[in-house]
Design a protein around this motif. Structure first.
Motif, mmCIF file in Angstrom:
data_model
loop_
_atom_site.group_PDB
_atom_site.id
_atom_site.type_symbol
_atom_site.label_atom_id
_atom_site.label_comp_id
_atom_site.label_asym_id
_atom_site.label_seq_id
_atom_site.Cartn_x
_atom_site.Cartn_y
_atom_site.Cartn_z
ATOM 1 N N LEU A 1 6.224 8.447 55.069
ATOM 2 C CA LEU A 1 6.766 7.342 55.869
ATOM 3 C C LEU A 1 5.759 6.974 56.945
ATOM 4 N N THR A 2 5.525 5.678 57.111
ATOM 5 C CA THR A 2 4.660 5.168 58.174
ATOM 6 C C THR A 2 5.436 4.134 58.979
ATOM 7 N N ILE A 3 5.490 4.339 60.284
ATOM 8 C CA ILE A 3 6.161 3.398 61.189
ATOM 9 C C ILE A 3 5.093 2.826 62.101
ATOM 10 N N ALA A 4 4.843 1.540 61.974
ATOM 11 C CA ALA A 4 3.801 0.886 62.751
ATOM 12 C C ALA A 4 4.284 0.631 64.182
ATOM 13 N N PRO A 5 3.359 0.472 65.137
ATOM 14 C CA PRO A 5 3.753 0.112 66.503
ATOM 15 C C PRO A 5 4.560 -1.185 66.503
ATOM 16 N N VAL B 1 10.330 6.760 82.326
ATOM 17 C CA VAL B 1 9.444 7.377 83.307
ATOM 18 C C VAL B 1 8.335 8.172 82.631
ATOM 19 N N GLY B 2 8.468 8.393 81.318
ATOM 20 C CA GLY B 2 7.543 9.289 80.640
ATOM 21 C C GLY B 2 6.354 8.641 79.978
ATOM 22 N N ASP B 3 6.321 7.333 79.855
ATOM 23 C CA ASP B 3 5.209 6.642 79.201
ATOM 24 C C ASP B 3 4.951 7.218 77.806
ATOM 25 N N PHE B 4 5.948 7.089 76.921
ATOM 26 C CA PHE B 4 5.855 7.641 75.570
ATOM 27 C C PHE B 4 5.237 6.609 74.623
ATOM 28 N N GLN B 5 4.504 7.127 73.633
ATOM 29 C CA GLN B 5 3.845 6.255 72.665
ATOM 30 C C GLN B 5 4.601 6.174 71.335
ATOM 31 N N ALA B 6 5.696 6.894 71.198
ATOM 32 C CA ALA B 6 6.606 6.798 70.057
ATOM 33 C C ALA B 6 7.957 7.293 70.538
ATOM 34 N N VAL B 7 9.025 6.774 69.962
ATOM 35 C CA VAL B 7 10.370 7.092 70.461
ATOM 36 C C VAL B 7 11.288 7.386 69.282
ATOM 37 N N VAL B 8 12.117 8.443 69.447
ATOM 38 C CA VAL B 8 13.149 8.792 68.484
ATOM 39 C C VAL B 8 14.492 8.675 69.188
ATOM 40 N N LEU B 9 15.388 7.882 68.616
ATOM 41 C CA LEU B 9 16.735 7.702 69.163
ATOM 42 C C LEU B 9 17.739 8.356 68.215
ATOM 43 N N THR C 1 9.360 -2.431 72.286
ATOM 44 C CA THR C 1 8.893 -3.386 71.280
ATOM 45 C C THR C 1 7.484 -3.080 70.786
ATOM 46 N N GLY C 2 6.729 -2.274 71.548
ATOM 47 C CA GLY C 2 5.336 -2.041 71.158
ATOM 48 C C GLY C 2 5.061 -0.649 70.655
ATOM 49 N N VAL C 3 6.091 0.162 70.379
ATOM 50 C CA VAL C 3 5.879 1.542 69.938
ATOM 51 C C VAL C 3 6.641 1.778 68.631
ATOM 52 N N PRO C 4 6.223 2.762 67.837
ATOM 53 C CA PRO C 4 7.022 3.120 66.657
ATOM 54 C C PRO C 4 8.383 3.649 67.107
ATOM 55 N N LEU C 5 9.432 3.145 66.486
ATOM 56 C CA LEU C 5 10.793 3.499 66.899
ATOM 57 C C LEU C 5 11.557 4.008 65.679
ATOM 58 N N LEU C 6 11.974 5.262 65.713
ATOM 59 C CA LEU C 6 12.772 5.843 64.644
ATOM 60 C C LEU C 6 14.179 6.077 65.189
#
Length: 541
Positions: A367-371, A478-486, A510-515
């Motif tokens: 699986l690849t999730i683009a920004p 506050v964490g400045d994350f480059q990918a996010v899991v919800l 809107t600018g990070v990979p979101l799973l």
């Protein structure tokens, strides 16, 4: 950042040996030795006070000139004052080293928990391990090591002094002291070992039962099984009480035996010393010293039975803590924050997932999730959605394959824990180095205008469901994350609150990979595509 099935996160090795906890700090043995010397000074002063007082009273009965009594009178004052002074210093130093060791052990336990899967075990029992069981360090130092070693020194010193005046009395005194200070406590420890060793696990079982009872009380009442669940907890409590009662009964019998040993020492001193006085080999004033001093010595020994039982309980508790410390690390734990980087794709290649020690749930995940892309992960309960999230976050290693992600991965848990502390400290869980301005900005982005110093209750008891979820969301901002899991972001929220929260979530990342792990159709509709998990395969839709 990339990690694979070969990932390792070995922590520092723990000291070996029965009393390994004493080596958690380099200066702990020296501090403990100082506490032992101070305790010896206090106990020796107590014994010397009795001896000098006995001599003073006996000599005063002969009505000598008062100057003959001055030295003894000063000695009474010196030993009386020094006994309290040494005891105060001993408690100060002993508790200081014990609390330092306790702090080091608790920090080490928390650090190891961050690298293991033990957080998935019974939380009540785990809480007992990191609180009550860690507190056993204090019991081990203050109630066992210090009094036992210092009492041993006092026995030797007192017997040596007695030998200079009456060798036969010294032998009887030494024998009675060994009975009261070694044989009786050792026998009591052996007899109560089964109950004392079972106390710590029983406390953990009780804590787990109470925790589960408190969290599931409404459901238990609704299904009509509250009484049965409460009965199980009360049964554990009753078993713990019986264990304490049996240990106390054995301790009481041992105390009686120690009194008998003291009586034997007094009678032997009276008979032997009286005979020596009659023979003219012992000054009459020394008879009171020989007879009364054993009372003070045996008073020092009276706490050793409880010390022996405390050692059994403390070592049993520390073994439970050691199980946490020795648990094999499976996650990557806390990492230093990398410098800000541009988000890259989240790439899963040939990934097989499953909890350590359990079978593989799913394999062959590519699986690849683009920004800027949002992917919904759906599937029935038990299909591996949460396991996949834990693997991506680095909490558990992959069974096979790799996870590649640029920067840090943020996580919004379904049941994100809110601590009973200030709003600011709850937000700083996302970035421990965030200042007040960063926290305020994160709260504003999360739509939660709460004062930074407002204290929230445990499990967000003073917040609404939507406020608690937004407070957890502020940790991501506050964490400045480059990918996010919800994980189930709309769970347990009413429709209006859920919709407003989802608007903020999908508008902010809107600018990070979101799973997104979800089963909510509204959440799925907001995602760009969907991945459906099924055990053994990963079909796409």
């Amino acid at each position: 950042m990339a990690y694979s099935a070969a990932m390792s996160a070995d922590g520092p090795a723990m000291p070996a040996g029965r009393f390994w906890v004493l080596r958690l700090m380099p200066d702990a043995p020296g501090r403990t030795a100082l506490a032992v010397l101070l305790a010896f000074g206090a106990s020796a002063a107590s014994v010397a006070l009795m001896a000098v007082s006995a001599w003073l009273l006996s000599r005063a009965a002969e009505h000598p000139p008062v100057l003959y009594l001055q030295v003894a009178a000063i000695g009474v004052r010196v030993f009386g004052i020094s006994r309290g002074l040494f005891r105060y210093l001993e408690r100060l130093v002993g508790h200081d080293v014990a609390l330092r060791l306790q702090s080091a052990l608790r920090i080490g336990t928390y650090q190891r928990l961050a690298r293991t899967t033990l957080l998935g075990s019974r939380r009540g029992d785990l809480l007992a391990r990191v609180t009550a069981d860690v507190d056993a360090v204090l019991e081990l130092i203050v109630r066992f090591v210090v009094p036992v070693v210092s009492a041993s020194l006092v026995i030797v010193a007192t017997s040596a002094v007695f030998a200079a005046f009456s060798p036969a009395t010294a032998l009887w005194l030494l024998g009675s002291a060994l009975v009261a200070g070694v044989l009786v406590p050792g026998l009591a420890q052996w007899l109560s070992r089964r109950y004392d060793e079972a106390a710590a696990p029983a406390r953990g079982e009780l804590a787990a039962g109470v925790h589960e009872l408190a969290r599931t009380a409404p459901d238990l009442v609704a299904y009509g099984v509250a009484d049965a669940a409460l009965g199980r907890v009360l049964a554990v409590d009753e078993r713990l009480k019986r264990q304490d009662d049996r240990s106390a009964w054995i301790r009481g019998v041992a105390a009686g035996c120690q009194v008998l040993a003291a009586a034997v020492a007094v009678l032997a001193a009276l008979l032997i010393g009286g005979s020596q006085v009659a023979d003219g080999t012992l000054p009459p004033v020394m008879l009171a010293v020989l007879v009364l001093t054993p009372l003070a010595l045996h008073e020092v020994l009276s706490t050793l039975t409880q010390a022996a039982q405390s050692a059994t309980r403390s070592l049993a508790s520390l073994r439970r803590v050691r199980e946490v410390l020795d648990a094999p690390p499976v996650g990557v734990g806390d990492r230093d924050l990398p410098p800000p980087v541009a988000p890259g794709a989240l790439v899963l290649t040939g990934l097989a997932i499953g909890w350590p020690g359990a079978p593989t749930l799913i394999e062959g995940i590519d699986l690849t999730i683009a920004p800027g892309e949002a992917v919904a992960v759906v599937g029935p309960s038990g299909s591996g959605k949460t396991t996949l999230a834990a693997t991506i976050l680095g909490q558990i290693p992959p069974k096979a394959g790799t996870v590649e992600v640029v920067g840090r991965v943020g996580y919004l848990a379904q049941d994100a824990h809110i601590f009973a502390t200030s709003v600011a400290e709850n937000v700083r869980i996302g970035n421990r180095d965030a200042d007040d301005a960063d926290v305020r900005k994160a709260l504003d982005r999360a739509g939660l205008p709460l004062p930074l110093d407002r204290v929230v209750g445990e499990h967000a008891g003073t917040l609404s469901g939507g406020e608690a979820r937004r407070l957890a969301l502020a940790r991501l901002f506050v964490g400045d994350f480059q990918a996010v899991v919800l994980d189930e972001p709309s769970e347990h929220l009413d429709a209006l609150t859920a919709e407003a929260l989802l608007d903020d979530l999908f508008g902010s990342f809107t600018g990070v990979p979101l799973l997104v792990v979800t089963h909510d159709p509204d959440v799925i509709a907001r995602c760009d595509r969907t991945v459906e998990l099924a055990v053994g395969a990963v079909p796409y839709r």
